[in-house]
Design a protein around this motif. Structure first.
Motif, PDB file in Angstrom:
ATOM      1  N   ILE A 299       0.727  -1.207  -0.072  1.00  0.00           N
ATOM      2  CA  ILE A 299      -0.044  -0.052   0.003  1.00  0.00           C
ATOM      3  C   ILE A 299       1.017   1.274  -0.066  1.00  0.00           C
ATOM      4  O   ILE A 299       2.046   1.067   0.668  1.00  0.00           O
ATOM      5  N   GLY A 300       0.703   2.081  -0.804  1.00  0.00           N
ATOM      6  CA  GLY A 300       1.223   3.369  -0.913  1.00  0.00           C
ATOM      7  C   GLY A 300       1.150   4.595  -0.165  1.00  0.00           C
ATOM      8  O   GLY A 300      -0.069   4.377   0.488  1.00  0.00           O
ATOM      9  N   ASN A 301       1.413   5.649  -0.198  1.00  0.00           N
ATOM     10  CA  ASN A 301       1.173   7.015   0.515  1.00  0.00           C
ATOM     11  C   ASN A 301      -0.234   7.268   0.331  1.00  0.00           C
ATOM     12  O   ASN A 301      -0.820   8.071   1.313  1.00  0.00           O
ATOM     13  N   VAL A 302      -0.886   7.328  -1.013  1.00  0.00           N
ATOM     14  CA  VAL A 302      -2.074   7.814  -1.231  1.00  0.00           C
ATOM     15  C   VAL A 302      -3.045   7.229  -0.094  1.00  0.00           C
ATOM     16  O   VAL A 302      -4.021   8.016   0.433  1.00  0.00           O
ATOM     17  N   LEU A 303      -3.230   6.119  -0.004  1.00  0.00           N
ATOM     18  CA  LEU A 303      -4.159   5.268   0.670  1.00  0.00           C
ATOM     19  C   LEU A 303      -3.682   5.284   2.187  1.00  0.00           C
ATOM     20  O   LEU A 303      -4.578   5.323   3.096  1.00  0.00           O
ATOM     21  N   LEU A 304      -2.503   5.208   2.455  1.00  0.00           N
ATOM     22  CA  LEU A 304      -1.944   5.368   3.923  1.00  0.00           C
ATOM     23  C   LEU A 304      -2.156   6.484   4.411  1.00  0.00           C
ATOM     24  O   LEU A 304      -2.578   6.565   5.672  1.00  0.00           O
ATOM     25  N   SER A 305      -2.092   7.725   3.893  1.00  0.00           N
ATOM     26  CA  SER A 305      -2.549   8.762   4.325  1.00  0.00           C
ATOM     27  C   SER A 305      -3.744   9.049   4.538  1.00  0.00           C
ATOM     28  O   SER A 305      -4.448   9.918   5.550  1.00  0.00           O
ATOM     29  N   ALA A 306      -4.761   8.480   3.578  1.00  0.00           N
ATOM     30  CA  ALA A 306      -6.164   8.803   3.633  1.00  0.00           C
ATOM     31  C   ALA A 306      -6.759   7.781   4.797  1.00  0.00           C
ATOM     32  O   ALA A 306      -7.803   8.378   5.312  1.00  0.00           O
ATOM     33  N   TYR A 307      -6.296   6.745   4.896  1.00  0.00           N
ATOM     34  CA  TYR A 307      -6.801   5.792   5.808  1.00  0.00           C
ATOM     35  C   TYR A 307      -5.788   5.436   6.998  1.00  0.00           C
ATOM     36  O   TYR A 307      -5.509   4.359   7.151  1.00  0.00           O
TER      37      TYR A 307
END
Ligand code: GAR
Length: 199
Positions: A92-100
């Motif tokens: 999992i990359g930063n886009v999903l890690l920061s949103a969730y």
């Protein structure tokens, strides 16, 4: 809790979560399946359960950020609050890690930190260990490195093949994953994430 499940293959863990929701032992709804392998059997399971699917091929995108942005839009349009990875074979990359942040968990077929990454069962057989198992952990940017939430051991007996061991681990996973999700959602063990309370 409104859940998305991410999966790449057979989807027996996806099924165990859907079944627990139907039985009422897991108080959640499965609002989206995200699948990076169009044609994987998990997509048939989702269709049978009436779960909407977003499938994609990473090769059709310029990179992780681009496809994760599209996944994020889908997650938002479905109102997803929490993500469970169930045999999703991608970091999992930063886009999903920061949103969730602190809202993504994974199941892995070993007693982490032993045997992270691919072919965890093959790695356990190769190492000659007598005990392996399943781990549920929060997802961070590393490979199977996030804080551990729950683990259950599985013995490896003489003469057992990788297939035998995989079947035993799956049996454990199918109980452990829905049960642990329910515990997280109830806030029954306040989970700690690098020193701060998660939920
Ligand atoms: C499960 O055993 C899960 O622990 C493993 O993939 C299998 C998926 O089975 N996940 C990983 O190896 C992640 N690194 P399923 O498709 O039947 O649920």
């Amino acid at each position: 809790m409104k859940l998305a499940i991410f999966a790449s293959g057979n989807g027996s863990n996806f099924q165990s979560i859907v079944d627990a929701v139907e039985k009422g032992t897991l108080q959640a709804t499965v609002d989206l399946l995200v699948c990076d392998k169009p044609g994987a059997f998990v997509m048939e399971r989702a269709a049978a359960a009436g779960v909407p699917v977003f499938s994609f091929s990473a090769k059709d995108y310029s990179g992780k950020e681009e496809y994760e942005q599209e996944i994020l839009e889908k997650l938002k349009s479905c109102g997803v609050e929490f993500i469970a990875l169930a045999g999703y074979m991608r970091l999992i990359g930063n886009v999903l890690l920061s949103a969730y942040e602190k809202r993504i968990v994974n199941i892995h077929p070993s007693l982490l930190p032993a045997f992270p990454g691919k072919d965890a069962i093959g790695q356990a057989v190769e190492a000659g260990v007598k005990v392996t198992g399943a781990t549920i952990h929060y997802v961070d940017a590393g490979m199977d490195t996030g804080p551990i939430i729950a683990q259950q051991a599985v013995e490896i007996n003489d003469g057992e093949t990788e297939k035998d061991i995989a079947a035993k681990i799956h049996e454990v996973e199918h109980q452990l994953y829905p049960k642990t999700l329910q515990q997280i959602f109830e806030g029954s063990g306040k989970m700690f994430y690098h020193g701060s309370t998660v939920m």
